[in-house]
Design a protein around this motif. Structure first.
Motif, PDB file in Angstrom:
ATOM      1  N   ASN A  47       8.703   5.967   4.109  1.00  0.00           N
ATOM      2  CA  ASN A  47       9.263   6.831   5.141  1.00  0.00           C
ATOM      3  C   ASN A  47       8.171   6.985   6.204  1.00  0.00           C
ATOM      4  O   ASN A  47       7.253   7.785   6.047  1.00  0.00           O
ATOM      5  CB  ASN A  47       9.664   8.189   4.555  1.00  0.00           C
ATOM      6  CG  ASN A  47      10.354   9.087   5.567  1.00  0.00           C
ATOM      7  OD1 ASN A  47       9.926   9.203   6.697  1.00  0.00           O
ATOM      8  ND2 ASN A  47      11.431   9.738   5.147  1.00  0.00           N
ATOM      9  N   ALA A  48       8.283   6.196   7.262  1.00  0.00           N
ATOM     10  CA  ALA A  48       7.218   6.133   8.254  1.00  0.00           C
ATOM     11  C   ALA A  48       7.035   7.460   8.977  1.00  0.00           C
ATOM     12  O   ALA A  48       5.906   7.830   9.330  1.00  0.00           O
ATOM     13  CB  ALA A  48       7.512   5.017   9.262  1.00  0.00           C
ATOM     14  N   VAL A  49       8.118   8.182   9.204  1.00  0.00           N
ATOM     15  CA  VAL A  49       8.025   9.447   9.941  1.00  0.00           C
ATOM     16  C   VAL A  49       7.240  10.481   9.145  1.00  0.00           C
ATOM     17  O   VAL A  49       6.390  11.197   9.676  1.00  0.00           O
ATOM     18  CB  VAL A  49       9.438   9.979  10.272  1.00  0.00           C
ATOM     19  CG1 VAL A  49       9.352  11.367  10.901  1.00  0.00           C
ATOM     20  CG2 VAL A  49      10.156   9.016  11.209  1.00  0.00           C
ATOM     21  N   GLN A  50       7.510  10.561   7.831  1.00  0.00           N
ATOM     22  CA  GLN A  50       6.841  11.553   6.987  1.00  0.00           C
ATOM     23  C   GLN A  50       5.572  11.013   6.338  1.00  0.00           C
ATOM     24  O   GLN A  50       4.967  11.686   5.510  1.00  0.00           O
ATOM     25  CB  GLN A  50       7.815  12.060   5.908  1.00  0.00           C
ATOM     26  CG  GLN A  50       9.097  12.657   6.471  1.00  0.00           C
ATOM     27  CD  GLN A  50       8.846  13.752   7.494  1.00  0.00           C
ATOM     28  OE1 GLN A  50       7.825  14.429   7.469  1.00  0.00           O
ATOM     29  NE2 GLN A  50       9.780  13.926   8.422  1.00  0.00           N
ATOM     30  N   LYS A  51       5.159   9.808   6.706  1.00  0.00           N
ATOM     31  CA  LYS A  51       3.918   9.185   6.253  1.00  0.00           C
ATOM     32  C   LYS A  51       3.882   9.029   4.713  1.00  0.00           C
ATOM     33  O   LYS A  51       2.900   9.362   4.045  1.00  0.00           O
ATOM     34  CB  LYS A  51       2.706   9.993   6.722  1.00  0.00           C
ATOM     35  CG  LYS A  51       2.544   9.994   8.251  1.00  0.00           C
ATOM     36  CD  LYS A  51       2.341   8.576   8.791  1.00  0.00           C
ATOM     37  CE  LYS A  51       2.116   8.556  10.291  1.00  0.00           C
ATOM     38  NZ  LYS A  51       0.804   9.009  10.693  1.00  0.00           N
ATOM     39  N   VAL A  52       4.996   8.529   4.186  1.00  0.00           N
ATOM     40  CA  VAL A  52       5.076   8.198   2.761  1.00  0.00           C
ATOM     41  C   VAL A  52       5.056   6.677   2.636  1.00  0.00           C
ATOM     42  O   VAL A  52       5.830   5.968   3.288  1.00  0.00           O
ATOM     43  CB  VAL A  52       6.365   8.755   2.130  1.00  0.00           C
ATOM     44  CG1 VAL A  52       6.415   8.400   0.642  1.00  0.00           C
ATOM     45  CG2 VAL A  52       6.438  10.266   2.317  1.00  0.00           C
ATOM     46  N   LEU A  53       4.141   6.174   1.796  1.00  0.00           N
ATOM     47  CA  LEU A  53       3.954   4.739   1.602  1.00  0.00           C
ATOM     48  C   LEU A  53       4.184   4.384   0.147  1.00  0.00           C
ATOM     49  O   LEU A  53       4.194   5.248  -0.730  1.00  0.00           O
ATOM     50  CB  LEU A  53       2.537   4.331   2.019  1.00  0.00           C
ATOM     51  CG  LEU A  53       2.028   4.867   3.368  1.00  0.00           C
ATOM     52  CD1 LEU A  53       0.540   4.623   3.500  1.00  0.00           C
ATOM     53  CD2 LEU A  53       2.767   4.226   4.511  1.00  0.00           C
ATOM     54  N   ARG A  54       4.344   3.089  -0.116  1.00  0.00           N
ATOM     55  CA  ARG A  54       4.411   2.597  -1.504  1.00  0.00           C
ATOM     56  C   ARG A  54       3.411   1.472  -1.677  1.00  0.00           C
ATOM     57  O   ARG A  54       3.149   0.699  -0.728  1.00  0.00           O
ATOM     58  CB  ARG A  54       5.816   2.118  -1.877  1.00  0.00           C
ATOM     59  CG  ARG A  54       6.834   3.222  -1.938  1.00  0.00           C
ATOM     60  CD  ARG A  54       8.175   2.749  -2.467  1.00  0.00           C
ATOM     61  NE  ARG A  54       8.199   2.774  -3.922  1.00  0.00           N
ATOM     62  CZ  ARG A  54       9.321   2.630  -4.638  1.00  0.00           C
ATOM     63  NH1 ARG A  54      10.470   2.424  -4.026  1.00  0.00           N
ATOM     64  NH2 ARG A  54       9.290   2.668  -5.945  1.00  0.00           N
ATOM     65  N   LYS A  55       2.868   1.391  -2.880  1.00  0.00           N
ATOM     66  CA  LYS A  55       1.899   0.348  -3.175  1.00  0.00           C
ATOM     67  C   LYS A  55       2.549  -1.028  -3.036  1.00  0.00           C
ATOM     68  O   LYS A  55       3.627  -1.275  -3.587  1.00  0.00           O
ATOM     69  CB  LYS A  55       1.354   0.531  -4.588  1.00  0.00           C
ATOM     70  CG  LYS A  55       0.314  -0.502  -4.991  1.00  0.00           C
ATOM     71  CD  LYS A  55      -0.283  -0.170  -6.356  1.00  0.00           C
ATOM     72  CE  LYS A  55      -1.294  -1.219  -6.789  1.00  0.00           C
ATOM     73  NZ  LYS A  55      -1.993  -0.853  -8.044  1.00  0.00           N
ATOM     74  N   ALA A  56       1.905  -1.897  -2.290  1.00  0.00           N
ATOM     75  CA  ALA A  56       2.424  -3.250  -2.118  1.00  0.00           C
ATOM     76  C   ALA A  56       2.241  -4.050  -3.400  1.00  0.00           C
ATOM     77  O   ALA A  56       1.329  -3.801  -4.182  1.00  0.00           O
ATOM     78  CB  ALA A  56       1.711  -3.934  -0.960  1.00  0.00           C
ATOM     79  N   ALA A  57       3.122  -5.008  -3.615  1.00  0.00           N
ATOM     80  CA  ALA A  57       3.048  -5.835  -4.821  1.00  0.00           C
ATOM     81  C   ALA A  57       1.766  -6.652  -4.799  1.00  0.00           C
ATOM     82  O   ALA A  57       1.321  -7.098  -3.764  1.00  0.00           O
ATOM     83  CB  ALA A  57       4.259  -6.764  -4.887  1.00  0.00           C
TER      84      ALA A  57
END
Length: 264
Positions: A254-264
């Motif tokens: 979620n780019a707006v809320q600055k939530v990322l996920r670990k890339a494979a």
């Protein structure tokens, strides 16, 4: 060696904060604020004062590790955690582990604990543990006590306030034991390069790195990447960003809320 460099050496020795990991302008601003309060005219005079007054060590540490926070700071971020992240993790595993890095006086990990308690009421086979860390032992003591004023709780609605807090006669509110039991506080230096654990499901580190050098920010990004499990979530501050050198380690969730996920 100039007097500012000598002062920095004493800060690193006495307070165990590595000045080179912070922007020099930031370090100088925080020291100047202590100089005004101690009526010291220059870095040399403040250095002598610091060496002669051990009580100044904690005051300077607090100034250098600013702790300004409140419950559910940036409520939209916590809505993403409540509505999407925690339910997704609960579908995939029964034991969820979250690291709240730079937890300060505990408002953020206890906010996460409220959401965790609500989720576990719906998924009784799921357990959630929140590891909350900070370099400042003083703020950790306050966090473990879990006592807050009403202003800090302005984003907590009355239902949650009654359920999760004990109202004291002096107007403060204390976190109830069922939330305290979900949070494990411990001292940890993010500059150490060592994560508190591996295969974590989520890491929150919000409004902490804005004072760090670019190199230190990148090192922390590698640290959190190594700590997370596959598809783990990484939540950063609304004004923070990943540098180009490390942005490949995570993908936007979620780019707006600055939530990322670990890339494979």
């Amino acid at each position: 060696m100039d007097e500012f460099a000598s002062l920095q050496q004493s800060i690193e020795r006495l307070i165990r904060i590595k000045c080179s990991n912070y922007k020099e302008d930031y370090i100088k601003r925080r020291i100047l604020s202590r100089m005004r309060l101690t009526n010291t005219a220059d870095f040399e005079a403040y250095h002598k004062y610091l060496l002669a007054n051990p009580q100044e060590h904690d005051l300077l540490r607090n100034a250098l590790t600013i702790n300004v926070t409140k419950f559910f700071r940036d409520p939209e971020v916590f809505e993403v955690i409540r509505r999407e992240i925690l339910p997704d993790l609960a579908r995939r595993k029964n034991a969820i582990r979250i690291w709240c890095a730079g937890c300060s006086t505990g408002e953020e990990p206890y906010s996460l604990a409220i959401l965790a308690h609500e989720l576990m009421a719906l998924h009784q086979n799921v357990t959630i543990t929140i590891h909350a860390t900070d370099i400042d032992t003083g703020v950790l003591q306050k966090a473990m006590a879990g006592i807050y004023d009403r202003k800090t709780l302005e984003n907590v609605d009355e239902r949650r306030l009654r359920k999760h807090f004990i109202a004291h006669e002096d107007g403060t509110f204390e976190v109830r034991p069922h939330l305290k039991n979900l949070v494990k506080f411990r001292e940890h230096d993010l500059m150490s390069g060592v994560p508190i654990s591996r295969y974590l499901d989520a890491v929150t580190c919000r409004n902490v790195t804005i004072y760090f050098t670019e190199k230190q920010k990148n090192d922390l990004t590698h640290l959190f990447h190594s700590a997370l499990a596959v598809d783990g979530y990484y939540v950063i501050g609304k004004t923070e960003y990943l540098a180009r050198e490390v942005e490949h380690l995570f993908v936007p969730y979620n780019a707006v809320q600055k939530v990322l996920r670990k890339a494979a």
